[in-house]
Enzyme design. Structure first.
Site, PDB file in Angstrom:
ATOM      1  CG  ASP A  18     -20.734-125.330 117.668  1.00  0.00           C
ATOM      2  OD1 ASP A  18     -21.221-125.533 116.119  1.00  0.00           O
ATOM      3  OD2 ASP A  18     -19.850-125.860 117.775  1.00  0.00           O
ATOM      4  CG  ASP A  51     -17.218-129.424 114.291  1.00  0.00           C
ATOM      5  OD1 ASP A  51     -16.954-130.797 113.896  1.00  0.00           O
ATOM      6  OD2 ASP A  51     -17.574-129.268 113.222  1.00  0.00           O
ATOM      7  CE  LYS A  90      -5.012-115.671 110.271  1.00  0.00           C
ATOM      8  NZ  LYS A  90      -5.211-113.750 109.744  1.00  0.00           N
ATOM      9  CG  ASP A  91      -2.844-118.052 105.415  1.00  0.00           C
ATOM     10  OD1 ASP A  91      -3.955-117.854 106.605  1.00  0.00           O
ATOM     11  OD2 ASP A  91      -1.935-117.214 105.341  1.00  0.00           O
ATOM     12  NE  ARG A 126      -7.591-120.456 104.750  1.00  0.00           N
ATOM     13  CZ  ARG A 126      -6.885-119.331 104.228  1.00  0.00           C
ATOM     14  NH1 ARG A 126      -6.921-118.224 104.180  1.00  0.00           N
ATOM     15  NH2 ARG A 126      -6.088-120.174 103.333  1.00  0.00           N
ATOM     16  CG  ASP A 127      -4.975-123.607 103.276  1.00  0.00           C
ATOM     17  OD1 ASP A 127      -6.243-123.006 103.845  1.00  0.00           O
ATOM     18  OD2 ASP A 127      -3.828-123.911 102.802  1.00  0.00           O
TER      19      ASP A 127
END
Length: 473
Positions: free
Chosen positions: A27, A29, A176-177, A180-181
């Site tokens: 991976d 990050d 959460k949004d 995410r943004d």
């Protein structure tokens, strides 16, 4: 003190020999690249501002700042009740670690809320730790989730302190949004690219690991959810402009864990300018960057199957679970918190505290047969002392939630999943530098409960003086 734990060691859940590994996958990050403490502050502040500017939250929440010492990974969040907590491997809540906002919830209230301290299976998070399909719990497994937990707690705190009626489910979704943004709108990526030296740590260690594997003829690949330009700039800083020459395959914006399960999405090639091409992919070529795709097509094009592949990631669910359960790859978990916890466990104070705590527990089990008033008084004092010492031990790691790996006496739910989905685990990839590429990792044989004698099964000659000494003391 003569057997101190090595913070740079690699620990094994399952026997594995590196001599069998021909292909190493990574991976990006928190696996190939480590970030400074500044990144979580950036994410917290950006998401907080999005709540204010786009979700119309009160501007007063801007007074809250990111506290890196508040939360730990692996915590569960009850979406409907708006409480954050630590749960053990048996689904029991560790009392004293339940927080509503920034304040601990009294044990009595927790027991009344959950009709005890056990969380039923149907209320737990789903396979990937998400709150979905009727589950009320969300488990935060990602290192990036630390600012999310803190922001959730801060906004909850503001509403509670100001007696504002609100719907906890809406708050959870909005936070959460917003988090995410910060990723999807490129806020985090642009900030890191603009000041890469501020945010990326220890590039020389990753460079040394990749060079070692390349020198021994190992194939390497990268599968990450991060975008192409962001990964390219980071790897140029860590390795150099020719970093792609080290990797046989590079896949960006893979959308893990869907990448490991979706059989339909084709790969797309990304050109030097970051433009997506329309060509049908018949071969994954070295030096090229590909976007999306799926693991089934990856296996078809590369032939890299089974236990000759070792993949490293920091997210136990999104990076490792499907690979070990469905595809038979070997897996390595990167757990940065491991290094600091082991250093705490190596301190003289911790060793002495744990030794006496174990002794007290043995005495309680052994002496409970004595029912006279004087003995019972001693037992109650021991129980009180044991509780105090447990709280002190918890605070050694994190004042609110304690260790990432243990509750008072049980493994955490986080450790249970780590043990199931990771063959080996370590604090960082740099730990590989201490081992030969043919090294075999052997897990320690830890005794099962029925393989150890109980304290009460000790000969009387070794038991009774302990009570007499304690009473005299």
């Amino acid at each position: 003190m003569s057997n101190l734990l090595n913070p740079d060691a690699i620990f094994s859940n399952n026997e594995m020999s590196l001599s069998d590994i021909e292909i190493y996958g990574f991976d990006y990050d928190y696996t190939l690249v480590f970030y400074s403490k500044h990144l979580h502050t950036l994410i917290f502040n950006a998401a907080r501002d999005l709540l204010i500017n786009e979700h119309r939250y009160p501007v007063e929440i801007r007074k809250y700042e990111y506290d890196p010492n508040f939360a730990i990974r692996g915590l569960h969040y009850d979406v409907q009740r708006a409480v954050l907590m630590k749960i053990d491997a048996f689904h029991y809540i560790q009392l004293g670690t339940v927080y509503r906002g920034l304040s601990v919830v009294p044990d009595e209230e927790v027991i009344e809320m959950y009709e005890g301290s056990h969380v039923p299976l149907e209320q737990m998070s789903d396979f990937y730790g998400k709150s979905s399909h009727g589950n009320t719990m969300k488990q935060f497994m990602d290192i990036f989730s630390l600012p999310e937990m803190t922001l959730l707690s801060c906004v909850n705190e503001y509403f509670l302190k100001n007696n504002i009626d609100y719907e906890p489910v809406h708050l959870y979704k909005d936070v959460k949004d917003s988090i995410r943004d910060v990723h999807t709108k490129g806020i985090m990526y642009r900030a890191i690219e603009a000041d890469i030296e501020k945010y990326i740590c220890y590039p020389e260690q990753t460079r040394a690991v990749l060079a070692k594997l390349a020198d021994h003829g190992k194939k390497m690949f990268l599968i990450t959810n991060s975008p192409s330009s962001f990964v390219d700039k980071g790897m140029r800083y860590i390795v150099g402009k020719d970093w792609r020459d080290l990797f046989d395959v590079v896949i960006v914006q893979a959308e893990k864990p869907n990448f490991f399960n979706d059989k339909r999405r084709p790969f797309r090639k990304v050109n030097e300018k970051g433009v997506l091409l329309w060509d049908k992919i018949y071969k994954l070529q070295k030096g090229q960057i590909y976007k999306q795709g799926n693991l089934y097509e990856f296996l078809k094009l590369t032939g890299w199957r089974g236990s000759k592949v070792l993949y490293f990631g920091d997210h136990i669910y999104s990076d490792l679970a499907d690979l070990t359960l469905k595809h038979g790859w070997r897996t390595g978990a990167i757990i940065p918190e491991l290094r600091s916890e082991l250093r705490i466990m190596n301190t003289e104070q911790y060793i002495q505290t744990m030794t006496w705590l174990q002794t007290l527990t043995g005495l309680l089990e052994q002496m409970q047969v004595h029912r006279d008033a004087e003995s019972q008084l001693v037992l109650q004092e021991w129980k009180k002392e044991r509780k105090e010492m447990r709280e002190m031990t918890k605070g050694s790691f994190n004042t609110q939630f304690g260790s990432l790996f243990r509750t008072d006496q049980n493994p955490t739910y986080f450790l249970r999943r780590l043990s199931r989905f990771a063959d080996i685990y370590m604090a960082s990839l740099s730990c590989l530098l201490s081992y030969d590429v043919s090294h075999t990792f052997y897990p320690r044989r830890t005794p099962l409960q029925h393989e150890l004698p109980a304290w009460s099964d000790r000969p009387p000659a070794t038991r009774l003086p302990l009570l007499q000494e304690a009473q005299a003391k």
